[in-house]
Write an enzyme that holds these catalytic residues in place. Structure first.
Site, PDB file in Angstrom:
ATOM      1  N   CYS A 268       0.817  -1.231   0.000  1.00 25.04           N
ATOM      2  CA  CYS A 268       0.000   0.000   0.000  1.00 25.04           C
ATOM      3  C   CYS A 268       0.846   1.275   0.000  1.00 25.04           C
ATOM      4  O   CYS A 268       0.329   2.371  -0.218  1.00 25.04           O
ATOM      5  CB  CYS A 268      -0.933  -0.009   1.193  1.00 25.04           C
ATOM      6  SG  CYS A 268      -1.889  -1.528   1.302  1.00 25.04           S
TER       7      CYS A 268
ATOM      8  N   HIS B 150      -3.460   6.883   2.283  1.00 22.52           N
ATOM      9  CA  HIS B 150      -3.853   5.567   1.798  1.00 22.52           C
ATOM     10  C   HIS B 150      -5.232   5.227   2.365  1.00 22.52           C
ATOM     11  O   HIS B 150      -5.473   5.384   3.572  1.00 22.52           O
ATOM     12  CB  HIS B 150      -2.801   4.534   2.233  1.00 22.52           C
ATOM     13  CG  HIS B 150      -3.256   3.127   2.064  1.00 22.52           C
ATOM     14  ND1 HIS B 150      -3.826   2.675   0.895  1.00 22.52           N
ATOM     15  CD2 HIS B 150      -3.264   2.076   2.928  1.00 22.52           C
ATOM     16  CE1 HIS B 150      -4.147   1.405   1.039  1.00 22.52           C
ATOM     17  NE2 HIS B 150      -3.827   1.020   2.260  1.00 22.52           N
TER      18      HIS B 150
ATOM     19  N   ASN C 246     -10.368  -0.793  -0.076  1.00 16.48           N
ATOM     20  CA  ASN C 246      -8.917  -0.595  -0.012  1.00 16.48           C
ATOM     21  C   ASN C 246      -8.293  -1.230  -1.267  1.00 16.48           C
ATOM     22  O   ASN C 246      -8.318  -2.450  -1.410  1.00 16.48           O
ATOM     23  CB  ASN C 246      -8.418  -1.266   1.275  1.00 16.48           C
ATOM     24  CG  ASN C 246      -6.917  -1.208   1.455  1.00 16.48           C
ATOM     25  OD1 ASN C 246      -6.180  -1.022   0.496  1.00 16.48           O
ATOM     26  ND2 ASN C 246      -6.466  -1.401   2.683  1.00 16.48           N
TER      27      ASN C 246
HETATM   28  O1  UT7 Z   1      -3.973  -1.435   3.571  1.00 20.64           O
HETATM   29  C1  UT7 Z   1      -3.213  -1.779   4.681  1.00 20.64           C
HETATM   30  C2  UT7 Z   1      -3.563  -3.110   5.122  1.00 20.64           C
HETATM   31  N1  UT7 Z   1      -4.726  -3.342   5.885  1.00 20.64           N
HETATM   32  C3  UT7 Z   1      -5.300  -2.529   6.790  1.00 20.64           C
HETATM   33  O2  UT7 Z   1      -5.034  -1.386   6.933  1.00 20.64           O
HETATM   34  C4  UT7 Z   1      -6.347  -3.136   7.670  1.00 20.64           C
HETATM   35  C5  UT7 Z   1      -6.285  -2.643   9.079  1.00 20.64           C
HETATM   36  N2  UT7 Z   1      -7.263  -3.302   9.934  1.00 20.64           N
HETATM   37  C6  UT7 Z   1      -8.601  -3.123   9.807  1.00 20.64           C
HETATM   38  O3  UT7 Z   1      -9.065  -2.405   8.947  1.00 20.64           O
HETATM   39  C7  UT7 Z   1      -9.500  -3.812  10.810  1.00 20.64           C
HETATM   40  O4  UT7 Z   1      -8.701  -4.464  11.766  1.00 20.64           O
HETATM   41  C8  UT7 Z   1     -10.493  -4.824  10.169  1.00 20.64           C
HETATM   42  C9  UT7 Z   1     -11.559  -4.074   9.390  1.00 20.64           C
HETATM   43  C10 UT7 Z   1      -9.779  -5.789   9.252  1.00 20.64           C
HETATM   44  C11 UT7 Z   1     -11.198  -5.610  11.260  1.00 20.64           C
HETATM   45  O5  UT7 Z   1     -11.858  -4.720  12.152  1.00 20.64           O
HETATM   46  P1  UT7 Z   1     -11.641  -4.841  13.717  1.00 20.64           P
HETATM   47  O6  UT7 Z   1     -12.438  -3.784  14.330  1.00 20.64           O
HETATM   48  O7  UT7 Z   1     -10.164  -4.856  14.018  1.00 20.64           O
HETATM   49  O8  UT7 Z   1     -12.295  -6.236  14.035  1.00 20.64           O
HETATM   50  P2  UT7 Z   1     -11.648  -7.520  14.761  1.00 20.64           P
HETATM   51  O9  UT7 Z   1     -10.735  -8.242  13.852  1.00 20.64           O
HETATM   52  O10 UT7 Z   1     -11.140  -7.085  16.102  1.00 20.64           O
HETATM   53  O11 UT7 Z   1     -12.928  -8.415  15.015  1.00 20.64           O
HETATM   54  C12 UT7 Z   1     -13.935  -8.026  15.958  1.00 20.64           C
HETATM   55  C13 UT7 Z   1     -15.052  -9.065  15.895  1.00 20.64           C
HETATM   56  C14 UT7 Z   1     -14.553 -10.504  15.988  1.00 20.64           C
HETATM   57  O12 UT7 Z   1     -15.539 -11.252  16.659  1.00 20.64           O
HETATM   58  P3  UT7 Z   1     -15.389 -11.602  18.223  1.00 20.64           P
HETATM   59  O13 UT7 Z   1     -14.098 -12.373  18.344  1.00 20.64           O
HETATM   60  O14 UT7 Z   1     -15.347 -10.284  18.931  1.00 20.64           O
HETATM   61  O15 UT7 Z   1     -16.609 -12.403  18.520  1.00 20.64           O
HETATM   62  C15 UT7 Z   1     -14.500 -10.981  14.560  1.00 20.64           C
HETATM   63  O16 UT7 Z   1     -14.643 -12.360  14.429  1.00 20.64           O
HETATM   64  O17 UT7 Z   1     -15.720  -8.985  14.629  1.00 20.64           O
HETATM   65  C16 UT7 Z   1     -15.694 -10.264  13.968  1.00 20.64           C
HETATM   66  N3  UT7 Z   1     -15.571 -10.020  12.540  1.00 20.64           N
HETATM   67  C17 UT7 Z   1     -16.637  -9.807  11.763  1.00 20.64           C
HETATM   68  N4  UT7 Z   1     -17.950  -9.761  12.011  1.00 20.64           N
HETATM   69  C18 UT7 Z   1     -18.788  -9.508  10.983  1.00 20.64           C
HETATM   70  C19 UT7 Z   1     -14.432  -9.935  11.792  1.00 20.64           C
HETATM   71  N5  UT7 Z   1     -14.755  -9.674  10.517  1.00 20.64           N
HETATM   72  C20 UT7 Z   1     -16.118  -9.591  10.454  1.00 20.64           C
HETATM   73  C21 UT7 Z   1     -17.029  -9.325   9.426  1.00 20.64           C
HETATM   74  N6  UT7 Z   1     -18.350  -9.292   9.738  1.00 20.64           N
HETATM   75  N7  UT7 Z   1     -16.640  -9.095   8.155  1.00 20.64           N
END
Ligand code: UT7
Length: 338
Positions: free
Chosen positions: A111, A264, A294
Site C-alpha cells: 500500500c 492511503h 482498499n
Molecule cells: O492497507 C493496509 C492493510 N490493511 C489494513 O489497513 C487493515 C487494518 N485493519 C482493519 O481495517 C480492521 O482491523 C479490520 C476491518 C480488518 C477488522 O476490524 P476490527 O475492528 O479490528 O475487528 P476484529 O478483527 O477485532 O474483530 C472483531 C469481531 C470478531 O468477533 P469476536 O471475536 O469479537 O466475537 C470478529 O470475528 O468482529 C468479527 N468479525 C466480523 N464480524 C462480521 C471480523 N470480521 C467480520 C465481518 N463481519 N466481516
C-alpha cells in the site's frame, strides 16, 4: 530540479459488489462492514486484469497530461497482485501505449507502493536521468483475497491509478520513508509457486524426484492474503502520524501550512485515527474508501485523479501524501501543486 504532476488517470472495473452482496458468501452484515471500515462497495474485475487496468489508467493519464507516449522516459508500476510476473507489468503497459523510449520496472511495497514509485522517479528526475515519468498503482486484489475469510475479504477492491511526473523548475519535493521487516508477518501473501510440487535432481539417487517445497513453513493456503487486522491498524494509527510529523519538522512547517492530507484508503477509521493524532480536521482528509474499498497501491493515485478532476487541487496547494502497509512500510511525501 524535481518533477511536477502534469496529468492523472484512473480505472476501476464497472462491476460493483456491495456489502450486501458479500453477506451471501461470508457471515457478515452491511452495517458491520460500514461501521468498522467505512466501505459500502468495491469494484471487482470481471474481464479486466491488473495489467489491463494499469494500461487504461496510463492511457488516461497520458491523455490528461497532453503528452505523446514517446516522451515517457520511465514507467514504474507498483503492484502486489499483477497477473504478470514475466514480463513485468510496466513493460506490458509500455507495449500497449507505445512508450517506446521508456525503461520499465515494477516495485512491490504494497500500500506504500505509489509513494515509493513517486519518490523513485523524483530521484531520477533530480539526478538528470529522466525528464518524464509515468507512475502507476494497479491492483487486482480480488485474485489474492481469500473469499471465505470475512476478516479480510470485506476490505479490499480492484483498480488502478496513474500520474505523469515531468521535470519542472517550480516543483518542490521532500519525503520520509520507512520499513520495519520485523512486523512482516502481520500481513502476508506467499507466492503460488513456492508451494507448487516440482521436480528436482537428487545427486544421491541420480534420479528426478517430486518434492513439495516449503519455505518458512508456508502452506498452499498461505497463497491468499492473511492479515492481523488489529496489528496493522495499531501500526498505522501510531506510526503514520509520526512519519508525517517527521516530514513536517524536516520542512519546518506545521499542519496549518498543509491544505490536504491524501492518505492511503486502508479503512475510514484509520484515516480518522491519523487525523485525530495529527490534530487536524477530517475536512483536510479526503476519502473515497466507501466506494472502492482498499485498493492498496491504487488508492492514492485514484484519489489524486478524483481530486484533480473535481478541481479540488489548485495551484499553490500544499499536500502531504502518505502510504502505509505490508512489510511493514510507510512513507510521507510533500507535494505542492504548481
Ligand atoms: O492497507 C493496509 C492493510 N490493511 C489494513 O489497513 C487493515 C487494518 N485493519 C482493519 O481495517 C480492521 O482491523 C479490520 C476491518 C480488518 C477488522 O476490524 P476490527 O475492528 O479490528 O475487528 P476484529 O478483527 O477485532 O474483530 C472483531 C469481531 C470478531 O468477533 P469476536 O471475536 O469479537 O466475537 C470478529 O470475528 O468482529 C468479527 N468479525 C466480523 N464480524 C462480521 C471480523 N470480521 C467480520 C465481518 N463481519 N466481516
Amino acid at each position: 530540479m524535481f518533477g511536477k504532476i502534469i496529468g492523472t488517470g484512473s480505472y476501476v472495473p464497472e462491476n460493483i459488489v456491495t456489502n450486501n452482496d458479500l453477506t451471501k458468501i461470508v457471515e457478515t452484515s452491511d452495517s458491520w462492514i460500514e461501521e468498522r471500515t467505512g466501505v459500502k462497495q468495491r469494484h471487482l474485475m470481471k474481464n479486466e486484469t491488473t495489467a489491463t487496468m494499469a494500461t487504461e489508467a496510463a492511457k488516461r493519464a497520458v491523455e490528461n497530461a497532453g503528452i505523446k507516449p514517446e516522451e515517457i522516459d520511465v514507467i514504474v508500476v507498483s503492484t502486489v497482485s499483477s497477473n504478470l510476473i514475466l514480463p513485468n507489468t510496466a513493460c506490458f503497459v509500455q507495449e500497449q501505449i507505445g512508450a517506446i523510449n521508456a525503461f520499465c520496472f515494477d516495485i512491490n511495497t504494497a500500500c506504500t507502493g505509489f509513494m515509493m514509485a513517486y519518490n523513485t522517479v523524483q530521484s531520477y528526475i533530480n539526478s538528470g536521468l529522466v525528464k518524464t515519468a509515468l507512475i502507476i498503482g494497479a491492483e487486482g486484489l480480488s485474485r489474492i483475497v481469500d473469499w471465505s475469510d470475512r476478516g479480510t475479504c470485506i476490505l479490499f477492491g480492484d483498480g488502478a491509478g496513474a500520474a505523469i511526473v515531468k521535470a519542472s523548475e517550480a516543483a518542490v519535493f521532500e519525503t520520509v520513508m520507512k520499513s520495519d521487516g520485523r512486523k512482516g508477518s502481520a500481513l502476508t501473501c506467499y507466492n503460488g509457486f513456492a508451494t507448487r510440487p516440482r521436480k528436482i535432481f537428487t545427486e544421491e539417487k541420480q534420479e528426478i524426484s517430486d518434492i513439495y517445497e516449503k519455505t518458512n513453513g508456508q502452506e498452499s493456503s498461505d497463497t491468499f492474503v492473511k492479515m492481523d487486522g488489529q496489528e496493522i491498524f495499531r501500526f498505522a494509527v501510531k506510526e503514520v502520524p509520526k512519519c508525517i510529523n517527521e516530514l513536517m519538522e524536516k520542512m519546518n512547517i506545521t499542519s496549518d501550512d498543509v491544505d490536504m492530507f491524501v492518505l492511503h484508503q486502508a479503512n475510514l477509521r484509520i484515516c480518522q485515527g491519523i487525523a485525530k493524532r495529527l490534530k487536524i480536521s477530517m475536512d483536510k482528509v479526503p476519502t473515497n474508501v466507501s466506494e472502492y474499498g482498499n485498493t492498496s497501491s491504487a488508492c492514492i493515485p485514484i484519489l489524486l485523479d478524483e481530486l484533480f478532476k473535481a478541481g479540488k487541487l489548485k495551484k499553490g496547494d500544499k499536500i502531504i501524501m502518505s502510504g502505509f502497509g505490508a512489510g511493514v512500510t510507510l512513507a510521507a511525501t510533500y507535494l505542492e501543486i504548481c
